[in-house]
Design a protein around this motif. Structure first.
Motif, PDB file in Angstrom:
ATOM      1  N   ASP A 185     -55.248 123.717  10.994  1.00  0.00           N
ATOM      2  CA  ASP A 185     -54.266 122.733  10.551  1.00  0.00           C
ATOM      3  C   ASP A 185     -52.929 122.878  11.262  1.00  0.00           C
ATOM      4  O   ASP A 185     -52.015 122.079  11.031  1.00  0.00           O
ATOM      5  CB  ASP A 185     -54.049 122.848   9.045  1.00  0.00           C
ATOM      6  CG  ASP A 185     -55.281 122.423   8.261  1.00  0.00           C
ATOM      7  OD1 ASP A 185     -56.120 121.694   8.833  1.00  0.00           O
ATOM      8  OD2 ASP A 185     -55.398 122.815   7.074  1.00  0.00           O
ATOM      9  N   GLY A 186     -52.817 123.886  12.121  1.00  0.00           N
ATOM     10  CA  GLY A 186     -51.593 124.073  12.886  1.00  0.00           C
ATOM     11  C   GLY A 186     -50.583 124.993  12.242  1.00  0.00           C
ATOM     12  O   GLY A 186     -49.422 125.030  12.675  1.00  0.00           O
ATOM     13  N   ASP A 187     -50.957 125.754  11.220  1.00  0.00           N
ATOM     14  CA  ASP A 187     -50.031 126.654  10.542  1.00  0.00           C
ATOM     15  C   ASP A 187     -50.206 128.089  11.006  1.00  0.00           C
ATOM     16  O   ASP A 187     -51.275 128.489  11.470  1.00  0.00           O
ATOM     17  CB  ASP A 187     -50.247 126.580   9.022  1.00  0.00           C
ATOM     18  CG  ASP A 187     -49.982 125.191   8.479  1.00  0.00           C
ATOM     19  OD1 ASP A 187     -49.079 124.521   8.994  1.00  0.00           O
ATOM     20  OD2 ASP A 187     -50.693 124.780   7.534  1.00  0.00           O
ATOM     21  N   LYS A 241     -53.451 126.375  20.442  1.00  0.00           N
ATOM     22  CA  LYS A 241     -53.547 124.923  20.516  1.00  0.00           C
ATOM     23  C   LYS A 241     -54.608 124.463  21.508  1.00  0.00           C
ATOM     24  O   LYS A 241     -55.274 123.449  21.293  1.00  0.00           O
ATOM     25  CB  LYS A 241     -52.188 124.337  20.896  1.00  0.00           C
ATOM     26  CG  LYS A 241     -51.128 124.565  19.834  1.00  0.00           C
ATOM     27  CD  LYS A 241     -49.813 123.914  20.228  1.00  0.00           C
ATOM     28  CE  LYS A 241     -48.752 124.122  19.146  1.00  0.00           C
ATOM     29  NZ  LYS A 241     -47.461 123.507  19.510  1.00  0.00           N
ATOM     30  N   ALA A 242     -54.781 125.212  22.581  1.00  0.00           N
ATOM     31  CA  ALA A 242     -55.764 124.803  23.583  1.00  0.00           C
ATOM     32  C   ALA A 242     -57.170 124.803  23.006  1.00  0.00           C
ATOM     33  O   ALA A 242     -57.954 123.870  23.213  1.00  0.00           O
ATOM     34  CB  ALA A 242     -55.681 125.729  24.793  1.00  0.00           C
ATOM     35  N   VAL A 243     -57.510 125.837  22.250  1.00  0.00           N
ATOM     36  CA  VAL A 243     -58.839 125.928  21.655  1.00  0.00           C
ATOM     37  C   VAL A 243     -59.011 124.911  20.542  1.00  0.00           C
ATOM     38  O   VAL A 243     -60.065 124.265  20.419  1.00  0.00           O
ATOM     39  CB  VAL A 243     -59.087 127.353  21.127  1.00  0.00           C
ATOM     40  CG1 VAL A 243     -60.433 127.447  20.411  1.00  0.00           C
ATOM     41  CG2 VAL A 243     -59.026 128.362  22.266  1.00  0.00           C
ATOM     42  N   ILE A 244     -57.982 124.724  19.712  1.00  0.00           N
ATOM     43  CA  ILE A 244     -58.068 123.787  18.592  1.00  0.00           C
ATOM     44  C   ILE A 244     -58.235 122.362  19.092  1.00  0.00           C
ATOM     45  O   ILE A 244     -58.995 121.567  18.528  1.00  0.00           O
ATOM     46  CB  ILE A 244     -56.825 123.925  17.693  1.00  0.00           C
ATOM     47  CG1 ILE A 244     -56.826 125.306  17.019  1.00  0.00           C
ATOM     48  CG2 ILE A 244     -56.787 122.825  16.644  1.00  0.00           C
ATOM     49  CD1 ILE A 244     -55.582 125.598  16.218  1.00  0.00           C
ATOM     50  N   GLN A 245     -57.524 121.997  20.155  1.00  0.00           N
ATOM     51  CA  GLN A 245     -57.643 120.647  20.709  1.00  0.00           C
ATOM     52  C   GLN A 245     -59.023 120.398  21.307  1.00  0.00           C
ATOM     53  O   GLN A 245     -59.522 119.276  21.297  1.00  0.00           O
ATOM     54  CB  GLN A 245     -56.559 120.424  21.764  1.00  0.00           C
ATOM     55  CG  GLN A 245     -55.170 120.313  21.169  1.00  0.00           C
ATOM     56  CD  GLN A 245     -54.091 120.178  22.230  1.00  0.00           C
ATOM     57  OE1 GLN A 245     -54.381 120.249  23.431  1.00  0.00           O
ATOM     58  NE2 GLN A 245     -52.856 120.007  21.805  1.00  0.00           N
ATOM     59  N   LYS A 246     -59.652 121.443  21.843  1.00  0.00           N
ATOM     60  CA  LYS A 246     -60.998 121.288  22.386  1.00  0.00           C
ATOM     61  C   LYS A 246     -62.023 121.070  21.277  1.00  0.00           C
ATOM     62  O   LYS A 246     -62.997 120.334  21.444  1.00  0.00           O
ATOM     63  CB  LYS A 246     -61.387 122.520  23.202  1.00  0.00           C
ATOM     64  CG  LYS A 246     -60.671 122.625  24.542  1.00  0.00           C
ATOM     65  CD  LYS A 246     -61.109 123.859  25.286  1.00  0.00           C
ATOM     66  CE  LYS A 246     -60.397 123.988  26.630  1.00  0.00           C
ATOM     67  NZ  LYS A 246     -60.784 125.213  27.357  1.00  0.00           N
TER      68      LYS A 246
END
Length: 266
Positions: A185-187, A241-246
């Motif tokens: 969730d970005g936290d 962020k790189a892994v989450i965006q993938k």
């Protein structure tokens, strides 16, 4: 029950002044005559109070109507505040018309059915613009709401997870899944392992637990800071962020594939 009766009439102008003592030698305690001061037409209003007693108290009429408010309460629309006889005008297409008289600018706004809005009242001459002011304010409010949404979306919260050095498998799994969800969730996630009293003897076990937790989280997070010196040992993880965006497009593909299968089966 007391009441008030009001009768209006018009009296033609008197040829000669009529003394008040002659007209009302004994004025009635509940009768009033109102004579206007105009010399052309004289009107009177007779107000009588009847029933209910009240002695010689006269009835009072109070005007309860509210004063009309100007629709141009916004200073940006108060053209009368401009003392200069000329203004620098910008039309609704953002084109500079140039310096024109204030009356000409007002006439152009009326012809175009637009508002004449003051942009720079302190300029010489003041700068005004033709626009739909209500539409302009609505767009500004919409932009402000969008910016607030973006700022709230970009805000990173810090989520804390606490556990003991001897936590059981089930509780450990619950906290691990919670940390993975927070990171997606970005936290940020802050893991706290507290040692109380004699538990400080098991400090190495607590350190091994924190390292295991970091490894189980995997590539979803990057280690930001850690503290193994105090009794409350901490580990702070930030989202990768790189892994989450993938991973986000993969979830969308799985969702669309599931919907296709369901529709085909139906």
């Amino acid at each position: 029950m007391a009441g008030v009766t009001t009768t209006s009439c018009t009296i033609p102008p008197f040829k000669q002044p009529l003394p008040l003592s002659h007209s009302l030698s004994k004025p009635h305690p509940r009768l009033r005559l109102h004579f206007p001061t105009s010399a052309t037409t004289r009107g009177c209003r007779i107000t009588c109070r009847y029933g209910g007693g009240g002695g010689g108290n006269y009835s009072r009429q109070v005007d309860t109507r509210r004063p009309k408010q100007s629709s141009d309460d916004d200073p940006a629309l108060d053209i009368s505040s401009i003392r200069s006889s000329t203004v620098r005008l910008i039309d609704e297409e953002q084109n500079m018309v140039g310096v024109v008289s204030k009356s000409a600018a007002i006439q152009m706004a009326e012809d175009a059915e637009l508002d004449l809005v003051i942009l720079s009242p302190e300029a010489d001459p003041p700068v005004v613009k033709l626009m739909d002011y209500n539409k302009y304010k609505y767009e500004q409010q919409k932009k402000k709401r969008d910016q607030q949404k973006k700022s709230s979306a970009s805000r990173v919260d810090l989520k804390e997870l606490k556990m003991g050095y001897n936590i059981d498998v089930h509780d450990y799994t619950v906290r691990l899944k919670a940390a993975q969800k927070f990171l997606k969730d970005g936290d940020k996630v802050k893991l706290i392992v507290s040692l109380k009293g004699r538990e400080n003897e098991f400090k190495n076990n607590a350190i091994e637990l924190i390292r295991r937790f970091r490894d189980d989280v995997g590539e979803l997070a990057v280690e930001e800071s850690k503290n193994f010196r105090d009794r409350n040992m901490t580990l702070v993880l930030v989202p990768n962020k790189a892994v989450i965006q993938k991973e986000a497009p993969k979830k969308k593909e799985k969702t669309t594939g599931t919907e296709t299968q369901v529709s085909a089966s139906v």
